[in-house]
Design a protein around this motif. Structure first.
Motif, PDB file in Angstrom:
ATOM      1  N   LEU A 110      -1.021   4.398  -3.795  1.00 36.06           N
ATOM      2  CA  LEU A 110      -2.460   4.523  -3.591  1.00 36.06           C
ATOM      3  C   LEU A 110      -2.771   5.808  -2.826  1.00 36.06           C
ATOM      4  CD1 LEU A 110      -5.252   3.190  -3.947  1.00 36.06           C
ATOM      5  CD2 LEU A 110      -4.866   2.036  -1.759  1.00 36.06           C
ATOM      6  N   ASP A 111      -1.998   6.077  -1.786  1.00 34.10           N
ATOM      7  CA  ASP A 111      -2.201   7.314  -1.024  1.00 34.10           C
ATOM      8  C   ASP A 111      -1.962   8.535  -1.900  1.00 34.10           C
ATOM      9  OD1 ASP A 111      -2.783   5.873   1.239  1.00 34.10           O
ATOM     10  OD2 ASP A 111      -0.769   6.044   2.103  1.00 34.10           O
ATOM     11  N   VAL A 133       9.375   5.517  -4.420  1.00 35.95           N
ATOM     12  CA  VAL A 133      10.454   4.563  -4.143  1.00 35.95           C
ATOM     13  C   VAL A 133      11.277   5.027  -2.940  1.00 35.95           C
ATOM     14  CG1 VAL A 133      12.590   3.561  -5.063  1.00 35.95           C
ATOM     15  CG2 VAL A 133      10.561   3.716  -6.520  1.00 35.95           C
ATOM     16  N   GLN A 134      11.524   6.331  -2.863  1.00 35.99           N
ATOM     17  CA  GLN A 134      12.284   6.856  -1.729  1.00 35.99           C
ATOM     18  C   GLN A 134      11.531   6.668  -0.423  1.00 35.99           C
ATOM     19  OE1 GLN A 134      15.319   7.716  -2.212  1.00 35.99           O
ATOM     20  NE2 GLN A 134      15.772   8.246  -0.085  1.00 35.99           N
ATOM     21  N   GLU A 135      10.208   6.855  -0.469  1.00 35.94           N
ATOM     22  CA  GLU A 135       9.395   6.631   0.726  1.00 35.94           C
ATOM     23  C   GLU A 135       9.450   5.167   1.149  1.00 35.94           C
ATOM     24  OE1 GLU A 135       6.907   7.084   3.971  1.00 35.94           O
ATOM     25  OE2 GLU A 135       7.992   8.604   2.801  1.00 35.94           O
ATOM     26  N   ALA A 148       5.865   1.889  -9.531  1.00 35.63           N
ATOM     27  CA  ALA A 148       5.397   3.223  -9.171  1.00 35.63           C
ATOM     28  C   ALA A 148       5.067   4.054 -10.402  1.00 35.63           C
ATOM     29  CB  ALA A 148       6.456   3.928  -8.324  1.00 35.63           C
ATOM     30  N   TYR A 149       5.850   3.910 -11.475  1.00 30.71           N
ATOM     31  CA  TYR A 149       5.584   4.700 -12.674  1.00 30.71           C
ATOM     32  C   TYR A 149       4.264   4.288 -13.321  1.00 30.71           C
ATOM     33  CZ  TYR A 149       6.255   7.171 -17.071  1.00 30.71           C
ATOM     34  OH  TYR A 149       6.091   8.007 -18.149  1.00 30.71           O
ATOM     35  N   ARG A 150       3.992   3.001 -13.326  1.00 27.09           N
ATOM     36  CA  ARG A 150       2.721   2.554 -13.894  1.00 27.09           C
ATOM     37  C   ARG A 150       1.539   2.993 -13.016  1.00 27.09           C
ATOM     38  NH1 ARG A 150       6.687  -0.342 -15.622  1.00 27.09           N
ATOM     39  NH2 ARG A 150       6.624  -1.570 -17.535  1.00 27.09           N
ATOM     40  N   VAL A 199       4.560  -2.191  -0.134  1.00 27.53           N
ATOM     41  CA  VAL A 199       4.763  -0.853   0.439  1.00 27.53           C
ATOM     42  C   VAL A 199       4.622   0.219  -0.634  1.00 27.53           C
ATOM     43  CG1 VAL A 199       6.470   0.690   1.485  1.00 27.53           C
ATOM     44  CG2 VAL A 199       6.180  -1.628   2.363  1.00 27.53           C
ATOM     45  N   VAL A 200       5.268   0.017  -1.785  1.00 26.60           N
ATOM     46  CA  VAL A 200       5.169   0.991  -2.874  1.00 26.60           C
ATOM     47  C   VAL A 200       3.724   1.111  -3.345  1.00 26.60           C
ATOM     48  CG1 VAL A 200       5.765   1.382  -5.298  1.00 26.60           C
ATOM     49  CG2 VAL A 200       7.546   0.863  -3.654  1.00 26.60           C
TER      50      VAL A 200
END
Length: 279
Positions: A67-68, A36-38, A22-24, A61-62
């Motif tokens: 992307l969204d 990550v929480q989502e 997610a950070y990248r 999923v992440v």
């Protein structure tokens, strides 16, 4: 232990990997934590009894969540590139943010921020985390050829980011230690220089996890003995030559002074595209 507790325990085992993805993708520690929480919310609401690879499922999923989020930035008209900096975490953790920033580098984050959301997702998921193009294509709603083209365009722009000279010197030390351990079949020595979530990619497939990658490297000591340190498109790498022609190249990426990605390139057409220089 309840089913939910067991699911939470399995999720926690992947949290670090998901945060890195997610950070990248997002360039912000706060947004990465949100993504990550989502992913946890979606996992807790899903029936995953038929899921064979939970890590792959969560990475997908992440990827979709990120992307969204990237697409929504455009509709909200967020701040321009020249004022952008990686954001602080929701609960400030300087040590965590330092590790995240070191694993990517501000220059690379700025370049990633110039890519379209689709290009960024294709590059990050495939090139940095070994997600197959078929899966990337499903996330994007495109075919695998289109996903491959998006990653290729992103890769050309990312190659323009040069690591600082001091970073190359430190990376060379890490690669030298990796090479020495591989030559000696030193499994423990390999583990000390590999990130726990290291990914090794070849044309045949992807191997992940420090133990599996170390076992693979230790078994190829005969190749390591003839490997030479080189620069691969300006980045730290190793090469094995047949005469003056490279026949196998290893390109590396790093997280906090450990190897996080090893690209093993043997295909002649791909080798021909690389710029190989003596280190």
């Amino acid at each position: 232990m309840t089913d939910k507790d067991f699911l939470a325990e399995r999720f926690e085992a992947y949290r670090g990997h998901l945060r890195a993805v997610a950070y990248r993708m997002l360039g912000s520690a706060a947004e990465a934590e949100d993504a990550v929480q989502e992913a946890w919310f979606r996992l807790s609401r899903s029936d995953t009894r038929e899921v064979e690879n939970l890590g792959g499922w969560l990475t997908t999923v992440v990827g979709r969540v990120c992307l969204d989020m990237l697409r929504s930035r455009g509709t909200r008209g967020e701040e321009p590139l020249d004022s952008w900096r990686p954001g602080p975490s929701a609960e400030p953790d300087p040590a965590q943010d330092a590790v995240l920033a070191d694993s990517v580098g501000l220059a690379l984050l700025v370049v990633l921020d110039t890519l379209s959301p689709a290009e960024r997702l294709a590059f990050v998921l495939h090139d940095l985390f070994g997600v197959p193009f078929e899966e990337v294509a499903r996330i994007l709603g495109r075919n695998a050829a289109a996903a491959r083209q998006l990653a290729s365009r992103a890769r050309r722009r990312v190659r323009g980011v040069e690591a600082p000279e001091a970073d190359l010197a430190r990376q060379r030390e890490v690669v030298d230690a990796f090479l020495a351990a591989a030559r000696g079949g030193d499994f423990d020595g390999l583990l000390t220089v590999l990130d726990p979530d290291v990914v090794a990619r070849t044309e045949a497939g992807v191997n992940s996890g420090a133990a599996r990658v170390a076992a693979g490297a230790a078994s190829f000591g005969h190749l390591a003995r003839v490997a030479r340190p080189v620069l691969v498109d300006g980045a730290t790498g190793l090469a094995m030559f047949a005469g003056d022609r490279p026949e196998r190249v290893l390109a590396f990426a790093f997280v906090a002074d450990r190897i996080s990605v090893i690209d093993i390139i043997t295909d002649p057409s791909r080798l021909a595209e690389l710029t190989i220089e003596e280190a």
